[in-house]
Structures are given as C-alpha cells and as structure tokens.
Scaffold this motif. Structure first.
Motif, PDB file in Angstrom:
ATOM      1  N   SER A 158      31.221  -0.510  -6.063  1.00 21.15           N
ATOM      2  CA  SER A 158      32.276  -1.005  -6.986  1.00 21.15           C
ATOM      3  C   SER A 158      32.017  -2.563  -7.086  1.00 21.15           C
ATOM      4  O   SER A 158      31.218  -3.060  -6.511  1.00 21.15           O
ATOM      5  N   ASP A 159      33.073  -3.355  -7.794  1.00 21.76           N
ATOM      6  CA  ASP A 159      32.817  -4.732  -7.706  1.00 21.76           C
ATOM      7  C   ASP A 159      33.371  -5.424  -6.734  1.00 21.76           C
ATOM      8  O   ASP A 159      33.253  -6.319  -6.414  1.00 21.76           O
ATOM      9  N   GLN A 160      33.773  -4.525  -5.794  1.00 21.04           N
ATOM     10  CA  GLN A 160      34.119  -5.158  -4.385  1.00 21.04           C
ATOM     11  C   GLN A 160      33.232  -4.831  -3.301  1.00 21.04           C
ATOM     12  O   GLN A 160      33.306  -5.353  -2.253  1.00 21.04           O
ATOM     13  N   ASP A 161      32.051  -4.291  -3.743  1.00 21.56           N
ATOM     14  CA  ASP A 161      30.974  -4.206  -2.772  1.00 21.56           C
ATOM     15  C   ASP A 161      29.771  -4.902  -3.279  1.00 21.56           C
ATOM     16  O   ASP A 161      29.529  -5.434  -4.583  1.00 21.56           O
ATOM     17  N   TRP A 162      29.223  -5.027  -2.298  1.00 20.72           N
ATOM     18  CA  TRP A 162      27.908  -6.072  -2.023  1.00 20.72           C
ATOM     19  C   TRP A 162      26.840  -5.421  -1.419  1.00 20.72           C
ATOM     20  O   TRP A 162      27.017  -5.057  -0.309  1.00 20.72           O
ATOM     21  N   VAL A 163      25.502  -5.722  -1.751  1.00 21.38           N
ATOM     22  CA  VAL A 163      24.298  -5.325  -1.224  1.00 21.38           C
ATOM     23  C   VAL A 163      23.400  -6.421  -0.858  1.00 21.38           C
ATOM     24  O   VAL A 163      23.174  -7.233  -1.874  1.00 21.38           O
ATOM     25  N   LEU A 164      23.122  -6.723   0.179  1.00 20.76           N
ATOM     26  CA  LEU A 164      21.883  -7.819   0.563  1.00 20.76           C
ATOM     27  C   LEU A 164      20.641  -6.942   0.663  1.00 20.76           C
ATOM     28  O   LEU A 164      20.394  -6.063   1.730  1.00 20.76           O
ATOM     29  N   HIS A 165      19.595  -7.233  -0.259  1.00 24.58           N
ATOM     30  CA  HIS A 165      18.362  -6.323  -0.308  1.00 24.58           C
ATOM     31  C   HIS A 165      17.436  -7.000   0.427  1.00 24.58           C
ATOM     32  O   HIS A 165      17.002  -8.414   0.460  1.00 24.58           O
ATOM     33  N   LEU A 166      16.524  -6.491   1.438  1.00 24.47           N
ATOM     34  CA  LEU A 166      15.639  -7.104   2.197  1.00 24.47           C
ATOM     35  C   LEU A 166      14.152  -6.077   2.196  1.00 24.47           C
ATOM     36  O   LEU A 166      14.340  -4.908   1.826  1.00 24.47           O
TER      37      LEU A 166
END
Length: 362
Positions: free
Chosen positions: A200-208
C-alpha cells in the motif's frame, strides 16, 4: 567479549558495528562542508596545473599570445566535446560535488507522514551463498523498529539458506510456476514479491543486491526519508571497494538531477539500495522484459510524475572481481538500456561511449 572467538558466517562484532557507524557519521560531518571544500580543491588544482605548465614551458609551446582561436583549439574542442557531453550536463560531477548537501537536514525536520512497514529485500539466485551470508551479517543491528522486516528473495528452487540465516530473516521463494507477462530473472522475482505482499502507500521496500551491505545508520536514514521526506523513491551512492569513477558519478549523474528536479536523469538509478513506496511499485510494477529493470523502473516512474530523493547514507558493496564479470555486467546494462523505446535514452547511452573511442583513435 573475547576477541579471539572464531567468527561464524552470521557473526559481526560490536566493535565492527561501532566502527562502521562512526566512519559513516564522520564522513557526512565532513561532507556537510562540501560547498567550501570542493570549489577550493578545484581552484588549487587549476592553479597547480598552470604553475606546472609554465614551469615546464608547455604553456608557451601551446598558447600563442594575442591569438584567441587556433586550429589546435578546434581539434582539442572536437576531442573533448564527447567527454563533456557524456557528463550530461557538462561538468555535472563538479556541480554535484559543490551543491550544498546538508546531509543532516532531513533528520532534523519534522515528521510529515506515517508508514506501516519497511521491508528490506535482498534478491539472490542462491548460488553465491557466502556473499549473501556476509551481507546479512549486519542486519541484526538494524532491527531497531518493529516496523522493519528483513527478507531474502530466492529466485531458485533450491534453498541453501534455511539453516544458515538468522530466524528473523524471512525467506521468500519465487515459485517456478509464476510466469508474468514480460518479467524475467530479477524482475520476475521482484514482481512476485510485489503481488505477494499487496503493498500500500504506507509500505516501503528497500531493494538490495546480494553483495550490498547495510548498517543501522542507513536504516535510520531510510526511516527519516520515509517519515520526514516528501518523495516516493529514494536512492544513494555506494562506497565501493573498487570502481572509484562510479562513486564520483554518484554525485553528478545520480545526485544532481534528484536534488535539483526531484527526478533522475532519464532512468539512471542504482539497481541496489533503492527505497520505493508501495504505491509506486503498484503503479509501475516490475513486469518488464528489460534486462536493466532498475533503469526501466526509474524511467517509467519519472514519466508518471513520482518524486525522487537522495538519501545521505552509505551502502557498501563488492564490485565485479574479474574482467569477465565486469564485461558481463556492463553488457547486461547496455543491452537492457538500449532496449528501451526512447531515442533520447539510446543517445544518452551512446554519446558517453564516444569519448573513450575518440581518445583511443588518437
């Protein structure tokens, strides 16, 4: 703690952690004075170069007094033109280094938005087991918030990590039956996670990537970006163990347009250490057959008006260790970028390559 205890694959000492934190903080404390340091060093460099050229007599040999333009000037201008154009815009590295960075400004600002969860996501094929274990080592110091979770995305049927990874790390296997319309390889794995997690717009993903190491300072910087920033996509530079020219490029081609215009130059975005809001992932998706999925994603996100920002933190990575690996990496990048349907993107990739070719022919 006994310093002679043998370290296993998932162990990192308290001293190593503190050393990393102190190094990063000291680095940015000095970098906060970049607006004074880099113009001064550039001026000193030009003065030193002028002094050397006059002392050796080279200046008098090349420069004709009273003549504003010569045939030699034309030749030099033609030779240097591709190099200047390759920086897009000219001297972008210099402008990026001289632009006041204010690395602690965001941490001192007020909170502007709330979030539900930050997912730290490392994608791997499962072949470089020890590399992944080394990258996961510092994660146990990054669990300062219950809203931060850690995931290893396994793009393979074989699981070599279950007994080796810490229990707080979630292993996500991409099923062989999952076949999106376009995505392959890493893009396929990212698209599976996007659908699985229902962001959702309250979730974030840090891609590594599997060779990228993070620390507590970096996670705190990401949380500040999420809660105190206004942009939907964040990225930063790497402190690499090689390829120093890429570090310099971080401050020009990558940082400068993000700081000035809140968007990347065309689609130039790192494939690792990308912090993305869930709404952006759902809008753009990762369902592309482009081998440079990070460039494609940034290009599409910018076209849709999403804002990009710069995160003042350091991710440490291991670049290719052999010439063959380096060639294969660049080949994938160039092939992927050239497959994007935009003459502007193709031109921006070809023009920088002209400079070294011209020098090689002289």
């Amino acid at each position: 703690m006994d310093s002679h205890i043998e370290k296993n694959a998932n162990y990192i000492s308290y001293e190593e952690r503190i050393s990393s934190e102190k190094y990063t903080k000291r680095f940015y404390e000095r970098l906060s004075y970049n607006w004074a340091i880099f113009p001064l060093t550039v001026a000193i460099s030009f003065v030193a170069l002028y002094r050397v050229s006059t002392w050796t007599g080279l200046y008098d040999m090349v420069v004709q007094q009273g003549v504003l333009w010569t045939t030699d000037c034309t030749v030099i201008a033609i030779v240097h033109a591709p190099f200047l154009l390759s920086q897009l815009p000219p001297y972008s590295i210099l402008w990026g280094l001289c632009l006041p960075m204010r690395p602690f400004a965001q941490a001192d600002s007020t909170k502007k938005r709330v979030f539900r969860e930050l997912k730290v996501c490392l994608v791997t094929k499962g072949t470089n087991v020890q590399t992944v274990l080394n990258s996961v080592k510092p994660w146990r110091f990054c669990k300062q918030s219950s809203s931060v979770s850690f995931h290893v995305i396994l793009d393979s049927c074989e699981d070599r990590f279950k007994a080796k990874l810490p229990r707080f790390v979630n292993i996500v296997k991409v099923p062989a039956s999952f076949q999106p319309d376009h995505a392959k390889y890493k893009g396929r794995a990212l698209e599976w996670c996007r659908q699985l997690w229902k962001l959702s717009d309250q979730d974030w993903v840090l891609h590594l990537d599997e060779e990228t190491e993070i620390d507590e300072y970096l996670v705190n910087a990401c949380l500040n970006f999420i809660e105190r920033g206004t942009e939907q996509v964040g990225m930063s530079g790497f402190l690499t163990t090689a390829e120093v020219f890429r570090v310099a490029e971080d401050f020009g081609r990558f940082q400068l347009p993000l700081r000035l215009f809140k968007r990347p130059l065309l689609g130039w975005m790192h494939g690792s250490f990308i912090l993305i809001n869930g709404a952006v992932e759902n809008t753009v998706t990762w369902d592309t057959d482009c081998l440079a999925e990070d460039f494609w994603f940034a290009f599409q996100a910018a076209r849709r008006g999403f804002k990009f920002g710069w995160i003042h933190a350091i991710a440490r990575e291991q670049p290719p260790i052999s010439v063959h690996d380096l060639i294969q990496q660049r080949r994938r990048w160039y092939t992927g970028i050239m497959s994007i349907d935009s003459w502007l993107v193709k031109s921006a990739l070809v023009i920088p390559m002209m400079g070294p070719l011209v020098y090689a022919c002289l």
